[in-house]
Design a protein around this motif. Structure first.
Motif, short mmCIF file in Angstrom:
data_model
loop_
_atom_site.label_atom_id
_atom_site.label_comp_id
_atom_site.label_asym_id
_atom_site.label_seq_id
_atom_site.Cartn_x
_atom_site.Cartn_y
_atom_site.Cartn_z
N ASP A 240 0.81 -1.17 0.05
CA ASP A 240 0.01 0.20 0.07
C ASP A 240 0.79 1.36 0.00
O ASP A 240 0.77 2.25 -0.75
N THR A 243 2.21 1.42 -3.56
CA THR A 243 1.53 1.94 -4.43
C THR A 243 0.98 3.38 -4.55
O THR A 243 0.73 4.09 -5.32
N ARG A 244 0.87 3.89 -3.28
CA ARG A 244 0.50 5.26 -2.82
C ARG A 244 1.76 6.46 -3.21
O ARG A 244 1.29 7.28 -3.83
N TYR A 247 2.04 5.48 -7.56
CA TYR A 247 0.93 5.55 -8.42
C TYR A 247 -0.13 6.81 -7.85
O TYR A 247 -0.98 7.07 -8.24
N GLN A 249 -1.94 6.13 -5.62
CA GLN A 249 -3.45 5.44 -5.38
C GLN A 249 -3.05 4.10 -4.26
O GLN A 249 -2.07 3.46 -4.42
N PRO A 250 -4.12 3.83 -3.40
CA PRO A 250 -4.14 2.93 -2.61
C PRO A 250 -4.13 1.52 -3.43
O PRO A 250 -4.32 1.37 -4.26
N ASP A 252 -5.78 -1.21 -2.68
CA ASP A 252 -6.89 -1.64 -3.07
C ASP A 252 -7.52 -1.31 -4.47
O ASP A 252 -8.34 -1.91 -5.00
N VAL A 253 -7.14 -0.19 -4.80
CA VAL A 253 -7.83 0.49 -6.20
C VAL A 253 -6.76 -0.19 -7.16
O VAL A 253 -7.13 -0.79 -8.05
N LEU A 254 -5.33 -0.09 -6.98
CA LEU A 254 -4.48 -0.45 -8.01
C LEU A 254 -4.70 -1.94 -8.26
O LEU A 254 -4.55 -2.33 -9.37
N SER A 255 -4.79 -2.78 -7.32
CA SER A 255 -5.04 -4.37 -7.43
C SER A 255 -6.30 -4.87 -8.23
O SER A 255 -6.27 -5.64 -8.47
N SER A 256 -7.23 -3.74 -8.42
CA SER A 256 -8.36 -4.07 -9.37
C SER A 256 -7.95 -4.09 -10.80
O SER A 256 -8.81 -4.73 -11.40
N GLN A 258 -4.29 -4.22 -11.73
CA GLN A 258 -2.86 -4.70 -11.87
C GLN A 258 -2.63 -5.87 -11.17
O GLN A 258 -3.33 -6.31 -10.13
#
Length: 311
Positions: A240, A243-244, A247, A249-250, A252-256, A258
């Motif tokens: 986390d 990614t923050r 990108y 972004q948290p 939970d968002v990125l793993s949707s 990537q």
């Protein structure tokens, strides 16, 4: 096709943490080769996600390694004049003895990507079509053809272009998802597919569609981010933070959208084995940490993936 396992050089990670350590990246590649990885890879961005130039870096890495494949994941093809890229790629291929793979992207549809194109005075519109035409131009240049005539470029005297080490030049892989257009582009004009799909089932379906569209052999690859930690909560928190920072972004968002996994070596190996079972034959692994080192994957994950690839 046997399973190959590669690792990303942390060119963006060193830049965004202020270390700017190009020499350290060369050492990272050398250690990765000694640790048993089959390939080393580096990304591309001049301003949007600043890092060292990928082809310059791989030229230096070629002098410190002897076995590993050298790859871009991904070179933003439309950011550069294609004939210049042809010469640079041919140079790296010569220096490395034919070890280069060009993983290619056309740039994201984000404002910072548009600003990057504008700063380099390159058109942002039609960039996917421009990449496809550039790929065809490179192939013709490397084959010694005398003239290229396309929609965007018309070049005479192409047979004077620098030749690569291998007949036909480096393989060209398209980085992207599983949209109908990307699948069609892979089938029409590329040697490999390098997506980062978060679902192995979607990967299998995309690969099957490519097989329906072309009889040519296409290398099925995967770009995935992993964080090895027996404490799953700590792995989640590390990813986390990563990614923050990377990108904004948290996790939970990125793993949707990537392919990202955090957990024990056994958990990450089982997750990646799902993609291997779906047909992936070249894994390009990025360490989801702001301070990565090859040993984070080499000691525990790599042997498990070798087992998965041989089963």
């Amino acid at each position: 096709m046997s399973l190959s396992i590669g690792i990303m050089l942390p060119s963006r990670e060193t830049a965004m943490t202020g270390r700017h350590d190009a020499r350290g990246l060369i050492e990272f590649a050398r250690i990765a080769e000694e640790s048993g990885f089959d390939s080393v890879w580096t990304g591309d961005s001049v301003l949007a996600r600043t890092r060292v130039d990928p082809l310059t870096l791989l030229a230096a890495v070629s002098a410190r390694t002897s076995r590993v494949t050298l790859g871009t994941a991904a070179l933003i093809g439309p950011l550069r004049p294609p004939l210049l890229t042809s010469a640079q790629a041919a140079t790296v291929d010569q220096l490395s003895g034919g070890r280069l793979i060009l993983g290619l992207g056309s740039g994201s549809p984000l404002p910072e990507s548009r600003r990057e194109f504008d700063a380099l005075a390159m058109p942002f519109t039609d960039r996917a079509r421009r990449l496809d035409e550039a790929a065809e131009l490179w192939r013709q240049a490397w084959a010694g053809e005398s003239r290229f005539s396309g929609r965007y470029w018309q070049i005479d005297g192409l047979d004077s272009a620098l030749p690569p080490a291998r007949l036909g030049g480096p393989p060209l892989w398209l980085a992207g998802g599983d949209s109908d257009r990307v699948i069609a582009r892979v089938a029409e004009g590329y040697d490999g597919w390098l997506p980062y799909l978060p679902d192995a089932g979607a990967y299998a379906r995309g690969l099957a569609r490519i097989g329906e569209l072309t009889p040519r052999p296409i290398t099925p690859a995967l770009y995935a981010t992993v964080c090895i930690d027996d404490d799953r909560r700590r792995a989640h928190d590390t990813l986390d933070t990563y990614t923050r920072t990377y990108y904004r972004q948290p996790l939970d968002v990125l793993s949707s959208f990537q392919a990202i996994c955090g957990g024990s070596a056994q958990e990450c190996a089982a997750w990646l084995a799902g993609y291997v079972d779906a047909g992936a034959r070249h894994l390009v692994l990025r360490i989801g940490s702001l301070d990565p080192h090859p040993h984070m994957l080499a000691g525990r994950l790599l042997p498990l993936l070798r087992q998965a690839g041989s089963s």
